[in-house]
Write a protein that holds these residues in place. Structure first.
Motif, PDB file in Angstrom:
ATOM      1  N   PHE A 170      31.800  -0.358  47.102  1.00 25.81           N
ATOM      2  CA  PHE A 170      30.402   0.071  46.998  1.00 25.81           C
ATOM      3  C   PHE A 170      29.582  -0.646  48.060  1.00 25.81           C
ATOM      4  O   PHE A 170      29.881  -1.776  48.449  1.00 25.81           O
ATOM      5  CB  PHE A 170      29.854  -0.267  45.607  1.00 25.81           C
ATOM      6  N   ALA A 171      28.529   0.024  48.547  1.00 31.13           N
ATOM      7  CA  ALA A 171      27.628  -0.590  49.530  1.00 31.13           C
ATOM      8  C   ALA A 171      26.221  -0.052  49.340  1.00 31.13           C
ATOM      9  O   ALA A 171      26.021   1.089  48.904  1.00 31.13           O
ATOM     10  CB  ALA A 171      28.099  -0.306  50.955  1.00 31.13           C
ATOM     11  N   SER A 172      25.249  -0.883  49.682  1.00 33.33           N
ATOM     12  CA  SER A 172      23.849  -0.479  49.697  1.00 33.33           C
ATOM     13  C   SER A 172      23.346  -0.518  51.133  1.00 33.33           C
ATOM     14  O   SER A 172      23.623  -1.462  51.871  1.00 33.33           O
ATOM     15  CB  SER A 172      23.004  -1.414  48.826  1.00 33.33           C
ATOM     16  N   PHE A 173      22.609   0.516  51.534  1.00 26.93           N
ATOM     17  CA  PHE A 173      22.024   0.551  52.869  1.00 26.93           C
ATOM     18  C   PHE A 173      20.682  -0.171  52.914  1.00 26.93           C
ATOM     19  O   PHE A 173      20.105  -0.321  53.985  1.00 26.93           O
ATOM     20  CB  PHE A 173      21.835   2.002  53.331  1.00 26.93           C
ATOM     21  N   GLU A 174      20.189  -0.601  51.768  1.00 25.38           N
ATOM     22  CA  GLU A 174      18.917  -1.306  51.692  1.00 25.38           C
ATOM     23  C   GLU A 174      19.122  -2.605  50.924  1.00 25.38           C
ATOM     24  O   GLU A 174      19.579  -2.595  49.781  1.00 25.38           O
ATOM     25  CB  GLU A 174      17.859  -0.440  51.000  1.00 25.38           C
ATOM     26  N   LYS A 175      18.781  -3.731  51.550  1.00 20.13           N
ATOM     27  CA  LYS A 175      19.032  -5.036  50.948  1.00 20.13           C
ATOM     28  C   LYS A 175      18.306  -5.220  49.623  1.00 20.13           C
ATOM     29  O   LYS A 175      18.753  -5.972  48.764  1.00 20.13           O
ATOM     30  CB  LYS A 175      18.621  -6.139  51.923  1.00 20.13           C
ATOM     31  N   SER A 176      17.180  -4.543  49.452  1.00 21.91           N
ATOM     32  CA  SER A 176      16.386  -4.729  48.239  1.00 21.91           C
ATOM     33  C   SER A 176      16.958  -3.996  47.034  1.00 21.91           C
ATOM     34  O   SER A 176      16.514  -4.202  45.905  1.00 21.91           O
ATOM     35  CB  SER A 176      14.945  -4.263  48.478  1.00 21.91           C
ATOM     36  N   HIS A 177      17.952  -3.138  47.257  1.00 22.11           N
ATOM     37  CA  HIS A 177      18.534  -2.364  46.156  1.00 22.11           C
ATOM     38  C   HIS A 177      19.984  -2.784  45.953  1.00 22.11           C
ATOM     39  O   HIS A 177      20.802  -2.691  46.865  1.00 22.11           O
ATOM     40  CB  HIS A 177      18.446  -0.865  46.442  1.00 22.11           C
ATOM     41  N   LYS A 178      20.292  -3.239  44.746  1.00 21.45           N
ATOM     42  CA  LYS A 178      21.620  -3.736  44.415  1.00 21.45           C
ATOM     43  C   LYS A 178      22.301  -2.797  43.418  1.00 21.45           C
ATOM     44  O   LYS A 178      21.714  -1.866  42.896  1.00 21.45           O
ATOM     45  CB  LYS A 178      21.517  -5.148  43.816  1.00 21.45           C
ATOM     46  N   TRP A 179      23.562  -3.109  43.156  1.00 19.74           N
ATOM     47  CA  TRP A 179      24.337  -2.330  42.193  1.00 19.74           C
ATOM     48  C   TRP A 179      23.819  -2.532  40.778  1.00 19.74           C
ATOM     49  O   TRP A 179      23.462  -3.642  40.384  1.00 19.74           O
ATOM     50  CB  TRP A 179      25.805  -2.740  42.247  1.00 19.74           C
ATOM     51  N   ASP A 180      23.776  -1.453  40.003  1.00 21.69           N
ATOM     52  CA  ASP A 180      23.646  -1.550  38.556  1.00 21.69           C
ATOM     53  C   ASP A 180      24.408  -0.382  37.941  1.00 21.69           C
ATOM     54  O   ASP A 180      24.727   0.601  38.614  1.00 21.69           O
ATOM     55  CB  ASP A 180      22.181  -1.584  38.098  1.00 21.69           C
TER      56      ASP A 180
END
Length: 355
Positions: free
Chosen positions: A120-130
């Protein structure tokens, strides 16, 4: 230049365990968007084979609602960069989505109507996995229109038997470079939007004679593949000037980069089309040491080069190109486990990597 071209990168990390082939699984995903469509390239390593089908999803946001879109299947047995996974502009329009609204990437493992998310990866640092992201993927409607999912189109240069990464065109050329030694660390700049101005003002140089010399060298670029004046202005206006080596090296100007997408777009706007960042080892250097170097080198014979510095532990670690980079060691660095940089030179005349 393609209108509206943009590029994003993300490093995918392990989420659901049990899919490792021995080492920690990971992947690098790159998204290129233009004319309302998205094309993805992905490099995966460390995932075990088995009765699983690995599928790449992009998760978009629309009015605070997450929308998963299937890109296609991923061949984890191939060790190079896979491309050809696309979301057509019509698919995005039908879902009222725009390319820049993509927020996450998920690589699922599917077998017998069961689905896991190994990476899994996020393209925006402010949004994490949940866990709500998992539910969105699992509950996505089977009737929802899916994009065309062709078999991955493998991009490579060289022999298929031992090539593990994309190799851009490489040209043998002697680069007259002064010795490099000793790094001076400084603070990493924060990512920001691109300053599209490439103007370089006189007060940016001291003394005045240096400005006049550089201005003269930039005047005649009609026979060159790349626009060094535009490149230098964009680098100066978007990144922090850096002195990576304690002993100043004549002819070099360096910038410390932590936003690879911004640097990639600047290269594109300046006419540098070598696919350097398709090489996952450059992304590994950025991920481990939180920066890479971008610089310009003006040789004594009038030659000009664009230079990328990839941080690494030592000369046996994370070499991005077998014969097209050189090791520059450092000393007294405050960055843990970093022993120097692999330097890659791109000729601004031919637009090719040189040896």
């Amino acid at each position: 230049m393609q209108v509206g071209f943009a590029r994003k990168y993300a490093i995918m990390e392990e989420l659901d365990g049990g899919f490792s082939a021995g080492s920690m699984p990971e992947a690098f995903v790159r998204l290129d968007s233009w004319e309302g469509r998205i094309q993805a390239s992905i490099h995966v390593k460390g995932l075990k084979q088995g009765p699983f089908k690995y599928v790449l999803y992009l998760i978009f946001v629309r009015n605070d609602k997450l929308i998963p879109i299937l890109l296609g299947t991923v061949n984890t047995s191939y060790s190079g960069m896979q491309s050809g996974l696309e979301i057509e502009a019509e698919t995005l329009r039908n879902n009222n989505l725009k390319p820049d609204s993509v927020r996450f990437a998920a690589l699922t493992a599917e077998s017998q109507n069961k689905k896991w998310i190994p990476l899994f990866a996020s393209f925006e640092k402010s949004h994490k996995w949940d866990e709500s992201i998992r539910q969105v993927i699992l509950m996505s409607s089977r009737e929802e229109e899916k994009p065309k999912t062709p078999e991955p189109d493998i991009s490579y240069t060289g022999n298929t038997t031992d090539s593990q990464i994309i190799q851009p065109a490489i040209k043998e050329e002697t680069v007259d470079t002064p010795p490099l030694s000793d790094i001076t660390a400084d603070n990493t700049p924060q990512p920001d939007s691109i300053n599209y101005s490439s103007l370089i003002y006189q007060d940016a140089y001291s003394p005045k004679s240096n400005y006049e010399k550089k201005k003269t060298k930039r005047e005649n670029t009609s026979n060159k593949q790349c626009d060094i004046g535009k490149l230098e202005g964009l680098l100066m206006n978007n990144f922090e000037t850096h002195i990576p080596f304690n002993r100043s090296s004549r002819g070099y100007s360096w910038y410390r980069v932590s936003d690879l997408a911004k640097l990639s777009n600047i290269m594109y706007m300046s006419g540098i089309n070598v696919p350097l960042f398709a090489n996952p080892k450059i992304l590994v250097g950025l991920f481990k040491f939180k920066h890479i170097l971008a610089g310009l080198y003006r040789g004594g014979n009038g030659s000009e080069y664009y230079v990328i510095g990839v941080p690494a532990k030592n000369e046996k670690d994370n070499k991005p190109f077998d014969n097209a980079c050189r090791w520059a060691p450092i000393q007294d660095t405050s960055i843990r486990d970093m022993g120097g940089y692999w330097l890659v030179y791109v000729s601004l005349k031919s637009g090719e990597i040189v040896v």
